[in-house]
Every structure is written in C-alpha cells, then in structure tokens.
Design a protein around this motif. Sequence first.
Motif, PDB file in Angstrom:
ATOM      1  N   UNK A 267     -33.019  25.835  30.321  1.00  0.00           N
ATOM      2  CA  UNK A 267     -32.704  25.147  29.528  1.00  0.00           C
ATOM      3  C   UNK A 267     -33.095  24.260  29.422  1.00  0.00           C
ATOM      4  N   UNK A 268     -34.227  23.800  30.704  1.00  0.00           N
ATOM      5  CA  UNK A 268     -35.626  22.850  30.127  1.00  0.00           C
ATOM      6  C   UNK A 268     -35.845  22.677  29.607  1.00  0.00           C
ATOM      7  N   UNK A 269     -36.607  23.978  29.335  1.00  0.00           N
ATOM      8  CA  UNK A 269     -38.112  24.942  28.325  1.00  0.00           C
ATOM      9  C   UNK A 269     -37.695  24.999  27.272  1.00  0.00           C
ATOM     10  N   UNK A 270     -35.938  24.636  26.701  1.00  0.00           N
ATOM     11  CA  UNK A 270     -35.873  24.633  24.669  1.00  0.00           C
ATOM     12  C   UNK A 270     -35.678  23.199  25.079  1.00  0.00           C
ATOM     13  N   UNK A 271     -35.044  22.408  26.123  1.00  0.00           N
ATOM     14  CA  UNK A 271     -34.594  20.740  25.650  1.00  0.00           C
ATOM     15  C   UNK A 271     -35.498  20.034  25.503  1.00  0.00           C
ATOM     16  N   UNK A 272     -36.691  20.637  26.382  1.00  0.00           N
ATOM     17  CA  UNK A 272     -38.206  20.113  26.169  1.00  0.00           C
ATOM     18  C   UNK A 272     -39.004  20.548  25.179  1.00  0.00           C
ATOM     19  N   UNK A 273     -38.735  21.435  24.515  1.00  0.00           N
ATOM     20  CA  UNK A 273     -39.298  21.761  23.813  1.00  0.00           C
ATOM     21  C   UNK A 273     -38.724  20.394  21.979  1.00  0.00           C
TER      22      UNK A 273
END
Length: 125
Positions: free
Chosen positions: A56-62
């Motif tokens: 979730x963090x990775x996708x939100x950051x991307x």
Amino acid sequence: NEEDVAKQQRNRQKTLLYILNSTLDTYAKAADSTLGGGAKSSRDAALRAEYLLLEAIQRATAARDDGEEEEMKFITSEDEKDGNDEKDSFVSTLSMVPPDVVSFNTVITAWAKSGRTSSFNKTKK
C-alpha cells in the motif's frame, strides 16, 4: 456531475481503507502467539500484514510521485478469466489505498503479538 463523482471516489477510498485496516487487524489477531497456532504461523501472519502495508505504501508513493491517482480496480469475472489469482487481485485492490496511522499501528501490533521481539524492534525503527 463532477461533484457526485468526487464524492463517490471519496466514499470508495474510505471503504477500501476500512477493508485494508480490517484485513490488517485480522492478520494481527492471527499473529497472537498465545492462540496456539505456533511460532511459524504467528510469524507468517505478521509478515502478511507487513507485506500488505508495504504494498500500500509503495503504490501510494508511486501514484503521488506520478502526480496522478491510480484508478481503483475491483475484482471482476474478466480478471478471473485472464488467469489472475483472486487473492492477488484482492491484495492489489487493497494496496491501492494509502495507509493511515491505524494501518501502521496494526502492523506493529501484529509483530508484537507474534512474540518475535527482534522483528518488533525492527518495525519500531
């Protein structure tokens, strides 16, 4: 109406965040080493919670870095026909939601309940 579409999008975000946090909470409860599932299953549950949070963090950051919001995709019968695993589609859908403070606290709780203090200390940092 653009206002209605924006409202629907916010409601969808809230619903998915609730589902994300509920899923993380389920993993945290499964990580409770006092339930008798054994150390391996406790560790696996904490790892699953951490994996989902990191996705979730990775996708939100991307999405933030790209300057656009990723379109939310729900599991459809078309996805299943294409050979996508239902579990992977579920994780993909949940990981499109930016996590909140409840998400982080729940994963920390999962590690704490797993009885693996070294992992918990790693997570606190």
